[in-house]
Design a protein around this motif. Structure first.
Motif, PDB file in Angstrom:
ATOM      1  N   ARG A 160       0.840  -1.200   0.000  1.00  0.00           N
ATOM      2  CA  ARG A 160       0.000   0.000   0.000  1.00  0.00           C
ATOM      3  C   ARG A 160       0.872   1.246   0.000  1.00  0.00           C
ATOM      4  N   TRP A 161       0.300   2.334  -0.530  1.00  0.00           N
ATOM      5  CA  TRP A 161       1.071   3.581  -0.581  1.00  0.00           C
ATOM      6  C   TRP A 161       1.384   4.102   0.810  1.00  0.00           C
ATOM      7  N   SER A 162       0.562   3.778   1.798  1.00  0.00           N
ATOM      8  CA  SER A 162       0.871   4.202   3.172  1.00  0.00           C
ATOM      9  C   SER A 162       2.160   3.559   3.657  1.00  0.00           C
ATOM     10  N   PRO A 175      -0.879   6.750  -9.553  1.00  0.00           N
ATOM     11  CA  PRO A 175      -0.808   7.864 -10.507  1.00  0.00           C
ATOM     12  C   PRO A 175      -1.088   9.240  -9.888  1.00  0.00           C
ATOM     13  N   GLN A 176      -1.804   9.276  -8.769  1.00  0.00           N
ATOM     14  CA  GLN A 176      -2.097  10.555  -8.121  1.00  0.00           C
ATOM     15  C   GLN A 176      -1.062  10.943  -7.069  1.00  0.00           C
ATOM     16  N   LYS A 177      -0.069  10.104  -6.856  1.00  0.00           N
ATOM     17  CA  LYS A 177       0.888  10.326  -5.778  1.00  0.00           C
ATOM     18  C   LYS A 177       2.189  10.932  -6.299  1.00  0.00           C
ATOM     19  N   GLU A 234      -3.367  -0.619  -5.934  1.00  0.00           N
ATOM     20  CA  GLU A 234      -2.683   0.602  -5.514  1.00  0.00           C
ATOM     21  C   GLU A 234      -1.853   1.172  -6.662  1.00  0.00           C
ATOM     22  N   LEU A 235      -1.157   0.288  -7.386  1.00  0.00           N
ATOM     23  CA  LEU A 235      -0.319   0.738  -8.488  1.00  0.00           C
ATOM     24  C   LEU A 235      -1.159   1.392  -9.580  1.00  0.00           C
TER      25      LEU A 235
END
Length: 212
Positions: free
Chosen positions: A139-141, A170-172, A164-165
């Motif tokens: 996860r991005w967290s 894409p928004q991170k 998540e990918l």
């Protein structure tokens, strides 16, 4: 302790990285290691690289399961890893949540990922060099936790990883330095990078996929 005596480590998210992502594991029967996870941890052990689990467990705070179950789950995780010749150097847990049902766990803490408190605690207690370490998760967290602690973020495509990918990444602004199909591939690539570093060479560019 000087930085030269600190060791790089691999920090591992638990659910979706080491074991099947099952939501809240509210019964021991729901805990199942992912294929290859034990071998990945064993490879880190063989290379002398500390393997440390860092996991949010807000199910404690929400009252979904008691501390005794979490202890049993982690005992089972260590038993299953040991059966494959693998061991963890530490397990660090955040039991908190700002809206917890259980009063003792109701707080805005520094240890809940994506904040870096668990990694900082482990680094202090186990004498680890965060700047040379890796944070592996689905996860991005997890990735943002690693970045805040100064560790290199690695995304695995098990658990929530593929979604998540595709939908979160894409928004991170912050992106993983490595993307691996699973923990086994992530561990092997990290081992290669740390061997490269130990040989006295500069760490090569990390931003690459291990597999499509």
């Amino acid at each position: 302790m000087t930085n030269s005596k600190l060791r790089p480590a691999v920090f591992l998210d638990r659910d979706g990285t080491i074991n099947e992502q099952m939501g809240y594991i509210n019964h021991l029967s729901r805990f199942m290691l992912l294929p290859g996870a034990a071998q990945a941890v064993r490879r880190l052990n063989e290379e002398g690289i500390p393997a440390v689990v860092v996991t949010n467990q807000s199910g404690l705070a929400r009252g979904y399961f008691p501390p005794s179950l979490l202890e049993a789950v982690h005992a089972e995780m260590e038993r299953l890893l040991a059966a494959e010749g693998a061991r963890l150097d530490g397990i660090y847990v955040c039991p908190h949540h700002p809206e917890a049902k259980v009063a003792e766990h109701r707080m805005a803490c520094r240890c809940r990922k994506p904040l870096p408190g668990l990694l900082e605690q482990a680094a202090a207690e186990l004498h680890l060099d965060l700047a040379r370490s890796f944070m592996v998760g689905d996860r991005w967290s997890d990735l943002e936790c690693g970045i805040q602690a100064g560790a290199a973020p690695v995304l695995v495509l098990t658990g929530y990883g593929r979604g998540e990918l595709e939908f979160v990444g894409p928004q991170k602004k912050n992106q993983p330095v490595l993307i691996a199909e699973n923990l086994s591939e992530a561990a092997e690539r990290i081992i290669q990078l740390l061997r490269h570093e130990r040989s006295g060479q500069r760490r090569p560019c990390l931003l690459q996929r291990i597999k499509n």
